[in-house]
Design a protein around this motif. Structure first.
Motif, mmCIF file in Angstrom:
data_model
loop_
_atom_site.group_PDB
_atom_site.id
_atom_site.type_symbol
_atom_site.label_atom_id
_atom_site.label_comp_id
_atom_site.label_asym_id
_atom_site.label_seq_id
_atom_site.Cartn_x
_atom_site.Cartn_y
_atom_site.Cartn_z
ATOM 1 N N SER A 120 0.929 -1.288 -0.042
ATOM 2 C CA SER A 120 -0.043 0.049 0.231
ATOM 3 C C SER A 120 0.901 1.233 0.032
ATOM 4 O O SER A 120 1.790 1.415 0.662
ATOM 5 C CB SER A 120 -1.056 -0.026 1.202
ATOM 6 O OG SER A 120 -1.718 1.210 1.102
ATOM 7 N N ASN A 121 0.275 2.255 -0.735
ATOM 8 C CA ASN A 121 0.845 3.451 -0.501
ATOM 9 C C ASN A 121 -0.303 4.290 -0.260
ATOM 10 O O ASN A 121 -0.892 4.965 -1.023
ATOM 11 C CB ASN A 121 1.493 3.902 -2.002
ATOM 12 C CG ASN A 121 1.635 5.623 -1.989
ATOM 13 O OD1 ASN A 121 2.087 6.011 -1.005
ATOM 14 N ND2 ASN A 121 1.931 6.163 -3.090
ATOM 15 N N PRO A 122 -0.445 4.563 1.048
ATOM 16 C CA PRO A 122 -1.651 5.094 1.601
ATOM 17 C C PRO A 122 -1.437 6.399 1.905
ATOM 18 O O PRO A 122 -0.422 7.092 1.757
ATOM 19 C CB PRO A 122 -1.984 4.284 3.017
ATOM 20 C CG PRO A 122 -0.335 4.473 3.420
ATOM 21 C CD PRO A 122 0.479 4.024 2.347
ATOM 22 N N PRO A 123 -2.457 7.349 2.208
ATOM 23 C CA PRO A 123 -2.326 8.739 2.492
ATOM 24 C C PRO A 123 -1.613 8.767 3.721
ATOM 25 O O PRO A 123 -2.040 8.232 4.655
ATOM 26 C CB PRO A 123 -3.690 9.420 2.613
ATOM 27 C CG PRO A 123 -4.578 7.965 2.398
ATOM 28 C CD PRO A 123 -3.786 6.931 2.485
ATOM 29 N N TYR A 124 -0.654 9.626 3.688
ATOM 30 C CA TYR A 124 0.317 9.709 5.076
ATOM 31 C C TYR A 124 0.754 11.058 5.523
ATOM 32 O O TYR A 124 1.447 11.326 6.370
ATOM 33 C CB TYR A 124 1.492 8.782 4.957
ATOM 34 C CG TYR A 124 2.320 8.884 3.839
ATOM 35 C CD1 TYR A 124 3.178 9.990 3.706
ATOM 36 C CD2 TYR A 124 2.513 7.578 2.802
ATOM 37 C CE1 TYR A 124 3.815 9.901 2.504
ATOM 38 C CE2 TYR A 124 3.145 8.014 1.693
ATOM 39 C CZ TYR A 124 3.973 9.030 1.532
ATOM 40 O OH TYR A 124 4.888 8.950 0.468
ATOM 41 N N VAL A 125 0.084 12.251 4.748
ATOM 42 C CA VAL A 125 0.802 13.367 5.091
ATOM 43 C C VAL A 125 0.030 14.016 6.330
ATOM 44 O O VAL A 125 -1.500 13.937 6.144
ATOM 45 C CB VAL A 125 0.593 14.394 3.737
ATOM 46 C CG1 VAL A 125 1.172 15.793 4.076
ATOM 47 C CG2 VAL A 125 1.475 13.789 2.635
ATOM 48 N N LEU B 162 2.430 21.697 6.171
ATOM 49 C CA LEU B 162 2.261 23.001 5.111
ATOM 50 C C LEU B 162 2.604 22.385 3.827
ATOM 51 O O LEU B 162 2.255 23.022 2.751
ATOM 52 C CB LEU B 162 3.299 23.878 5.313
ATOM 53 C CG LEU B 162 2.901 24.690 6.769
ATOM 54 C CD1 LEU B 162 4.143 25.853 7.062
ATOM 55 C CD2 LEU B 162 1.673 25.551 6.483
ATOM 56 N N HIS B 163 3.096 21.290 3.585
ATOM 57 C CA HIS B 163 3.496 20.558 2.329
ATOM 58 C C HIS B 163 2.306 20.369 1.502
ATOM 59 O O HIS B 163 2.239 20.639 0.385
ATOM 60 C CB HIS B 163 4.127 19.173 2.696
ATOM 61 C CG HIS B 163 4.846 18.579 1.568
ATOM 62 N ND1 HIS B 163 4.878 17.217 1.366
ATOM 63 C CD2 HIS B 163 5.136 18.857 0.105
ATOM 64 C CE1 HIS B 163 5.011 16.730 0.410
ATOM 65 N NE2 HIS B 163 5.551 17.503 -0.405
ATOM 66 N N LEU B 164 1.076 20.261 2.196
ATOM 67 C CA LEU B 164 -0.120 20.193 1.465
ATOM 68 C C LEU B 164 -0.575 21.388 0.531
ATOM 69 O O LEU B 164 -1.491 21.378 -0.213
ATOM 70 C CB LEU B 164 -1.310 19.619 2.471
ATOM 71 C CG LEU B 164 -1.212 18.360 3.051
ATOM 72 C CD1 LEU B 164 -2.008 18.315 4.312
ATOM 73 C CD2 LEU B 164 -1.740 17.468 1.849
HETATM 74 N N1 GLN Z 1 4.942 11.150 -1.385
HETATM 75 C C1 GLN Z 1 3.651 11.948 -1.387
HETATM 76 C C2 GLN Z 1 3.901 13.490 -0.956
HETATM 77 O O1 GLN Z 1 4.651 13.994 -0.452
HETATM 78 C C3 GLN Z 1 2.555 11.623 -0.669
HETATM 79 C C4 GLN Z 1 2.067 10.539 -1.168
HETATM 80 C C5 GLN Z 1 1.030 9.899 -0.140
HETATM 81 O O2 GLN Z 1 0.319 10.360 0.762
HETATM 82 N N2 GLN Z 1 0.764 8.568 -0.219
HETATM 83 O O3 GLN Z 1 3.545 14.355 -1.406
#
Ligand code: GLN
Length: 307
Positions: free
Chosen positions: A200-205, A210-212
């Motif tokens: 899985s590459n889940p949402p993780y931020v 602030l990166h968002l």
């Molecule tokens: N790596 C991505 C990013 O920084 C985030 C991807 C994710 O949340 N799976 O922006």
């Protein structure tokens, strides 16, 4: 750009657009709209765009100027050297996700070797196909790459977003692989099914990161980037994935999860706490621990009947 400027030949149009956006981005957008190759752009700078093409190009350059990622404007992005369709319903492939594919591929290959040896010893008729599930597949890149790299594996790919599954299905057709796609929230659509590998590459931020707000992320689906837990650590989905894994992995099965640049230690702790063995993390091309994983304990033959 004025109509006169846009009809002055593609060489001129490219130069003008390069004053508004990155020169390479301008080139890709111009090729996309005109259908010209790079060689044609250079060899025939006098070639003109039609009024409709000029209009479309100007619109795309304006959107790029406003920060929209090039991949969404072109409708495609590259991953592991292959081209995939993308839409704003899916995360744009990142090169760091290649680590997830590579670790998964290695384990599946090991498993296959092991099964083939067992088969040779027991003279069984067929090697059992490794079962892989990709949770939160998005554009399908991980599942599709694994299907290509491990042609004997049975692939399932799950996503909660119907719009994402539409893109993923199109990508599977484009790359000629058979994948079972299921709509559902993480494990919800899997019943009691078990797999040899969960990836899985889940949402993780983290929600407040602030990166968002930067680098085109505001244009990407928030659902694919963050668990949305206000004031949280971004690990909500990773916890759900690790907690549910024991009910969906065969004994000895592996799990690999992509995570944020600072989440490797916590992810390893979660894996240990859930009873995984061989827990480890692997670095991406920027030497950042990007993927962590582990293995469910292999079955103890004496307890086999209790399973
Ligand atoms: N790596 C991505 C990013 O920084 C985030 C991807 C994710 O949340 N799976 O922006």
């Amino acid at each position: 750009m004025s109509c006169a400027e846009l009809s002055a030949g593609i060489g001129h149009v490219w130069r003008l657009a390069s004053q508004r956006v990155d020169r390479l981005d301008a080139r890709f957008l111009l090729q996309h709209v005109s259908g010209c190759t790079l060689a044609e752009l250079i060899a025939h700078p006098e070639r003109e765009l039609s009024a409709e093409q000029a209009d479309r190009f100007d619109g795309l350059v304006s959107r790029r100027e406003a920060g929209e990622p090039l991949a969404y404007l072109l409708g495609t992005a590259f991953f592991c050297g292959l081209e995939f369709a993308v839409s704003p319903a899916v995360l744009i492939p990142r090169p760091e996700t290649e680590v997830l594919v590579e670790q998964s591929r290695r384990r599946v290959q090991e498993l296959l070797q092991m099964r083939c040896q067992e088969q040779a010893q027991s003279r069984a008729l067929a090697c059992i196909a490794p079962r892989i599930v990709d949770l939160g597949t998005g554009s399908g890149i991980v599942a599709i790459m694994l299907a290509r790299l491990c042609p004997t594996a049975e692939l399932t790919a799950v996503d909660v977003s119907v719009a994402a599954l539409y893109v993923a299905r199109a990508n599977a057709v484009r790359h000629g692989v058979q994948i079972r796609f299921l709509e559902g929230d993480w494990y919800a659509s899997l019943g009691k099914e078990r797999f040899d590998l969960i990836v899985s590459n889940p949402p993780y931020v983290a929600d407040g990161d602030l990166h968002l707000q930067q680098d085109g992320l505001p244009f990407e689906p928030r659902l694919a980037l963050s668990d949305g837990v206000v004031g949280g650590d971004g690990l909500g989905c990773i916890r759900t994935l690790i907690d549910g894994a024991k009910n969906h992995l065969f004994p000895g099965g592996w799990m690999f999860i992509e995570h944020g640049y600072d989440q490797a230690v916590q992810t390893r702790e979660l894996l240990h706490a859930a009873g995984f063995t061989d827990v480890d993390s692997w670095c991406d091309g920027a030497a950042i621990e990007r993927v962590s994983g582990g293995r469910q304990p292999p079955v103890n033959p004496r307890n086999f009947s209790k399973l």
